[in-house]
Write a protein that holds these residues in place. Structure first.
Motif, PDB file in Angstrom:
ATOM      1  N   VAL A  40       0.851  -1.183   0.000  1.00 52.98           N
ATOM      2  CA  VAL A  40       0.000   0.000   0.000  1.00 52.98           C
ATOM      3  C   VAL A  40       0.890   1.237   0.000  1.00 52.98           C
TER       4      VAL A  40
ATOM      5  N   TRP B 147      -8.545  -0.215  -1.012  1.00 57.02           N
ATOM      6  CA  TRP B 147      -8.505  -1.561  -0.444  1.00 57.02           C
ATOM      7  C   TRP B 147      -9.500  -1.788   0.688  1.00 57.02           C
TER       8      TRP B 147
ATOM      9  N   CYS C  10      -7.193  -2.189   6.283  1.00 55.26           N
ATOM     10  CA  CYS C  10      -5.911  -2.893   6.222  1.00 55.26           C
ATOM     11  C   CYS C  10      -5.176  -2.716   7.540  1.00 55.26           C
TER      12      CYS C  10
ATOM     13  N   GLN D  22      -4.619  -7.592   4.851  1.00 51.84           N
ATOM     14  CA  GLN D  22      -6.065  -7.436   4.848  1.00 51.84           C
ATOM     15  C   GLN D  22      -6.711  -8.791   5.101  1.00 51.84           C
TER      16      GLN D  22
END
Length: 206
Positions: free
Chosen positions: A20, A78, A81, A28
């Motif tokens: 990321v 996303w 996370c 995740q």
């Protein structure tokens, strides 16, 4: 004495490691993909008062890691996370309260705690009443009567009410280091919880 490699190996069966931007290698859990409304420190666990303060007792087999090490954040692409770190804590959350409600939110990666020094946020020292940029939508609020329930997520206030509660709430970020150099999250003090819940609060051993 955990290591980043230990996190990588142990958590891989339960989710996905991704790069990321701005955060590095993060994890995740698969539940994020399966449940669109999932939030860390909300589903799949409960609060227990212990000799290390408020401890998040996770129901997930992988819960020993991301609820006691590192920090959570919600990414626009996303979703939720976890960024790993090797300092253990009973729960890395920020607390808020009113006379009627209690709330908590995952501390962001920029909230760094150094024993003997305290919290910094993006490198600047901050006090106990600092909000860490956490808005009302980051918090799970429940009435005091449901705070210690086995499934507190079932009683979280809806968004329109959470916003109202947040505006009238007070921050309680009381994290310190104990005699054995472990992190203690006093959060909302036991005396205050006794006052609002009208029940006894006795610590159990982790």
């Amino acid at each position: 004495n955990v290591t980043y490699n230990y996190f990588y190996d142990s958590l891989s069966p339960y989710g996905t490691w991704i790069e990321v931007e701005g955060y590095g290698r993060c994890w995740q859990p698969s539940v994020v993909v399966l449940q669109s409304d999932w939030r860390p420190y909300r589903q799949g666990g409960r609060w227990i008062y212990t000799d290390y303060g408020w401890y998040w007792q996770s129901d997930y087999s992988w819960g020993w890691a991301p609820f006691h090490y590192g920090r959570w954040f919600s990414h626009p692409r996303w979703g939720w996370c976890w960024r790993p770190d090797t300092i253990w804590g009973p729960a890395w959350v920020s607390w808020r309260y009113t006379d009627a409600y209690c709330g908590w939110a995952p501390l962001p990666p920029a909230a760094i705690y150094s024993p003997g020094f305290g919290f910094t946020y993006f490198g600047s020292s901050v006090g106990w009443s600092f909000g860490f940029g956490l808005g009302w939508d980051c918090y799970a609020f429940v009435s005091w009567g449901h705070f210690r329930h086995h499934h507190p997520h079932r009683y979280c206030e809806p968004p329109h009410h959470a916003r109202e509660i947040y505006r009238g709430s007070h921050v309680a970020n009381h994290i310190r280091v104990g005699r054995d150099h472990r992190i203690i999250n006093d959060g909302i003090g036991a005396d205050r919880v006794r006052q609002f819940t009208k029940t006894d609060v006795r610590p159990v051993r982790v």
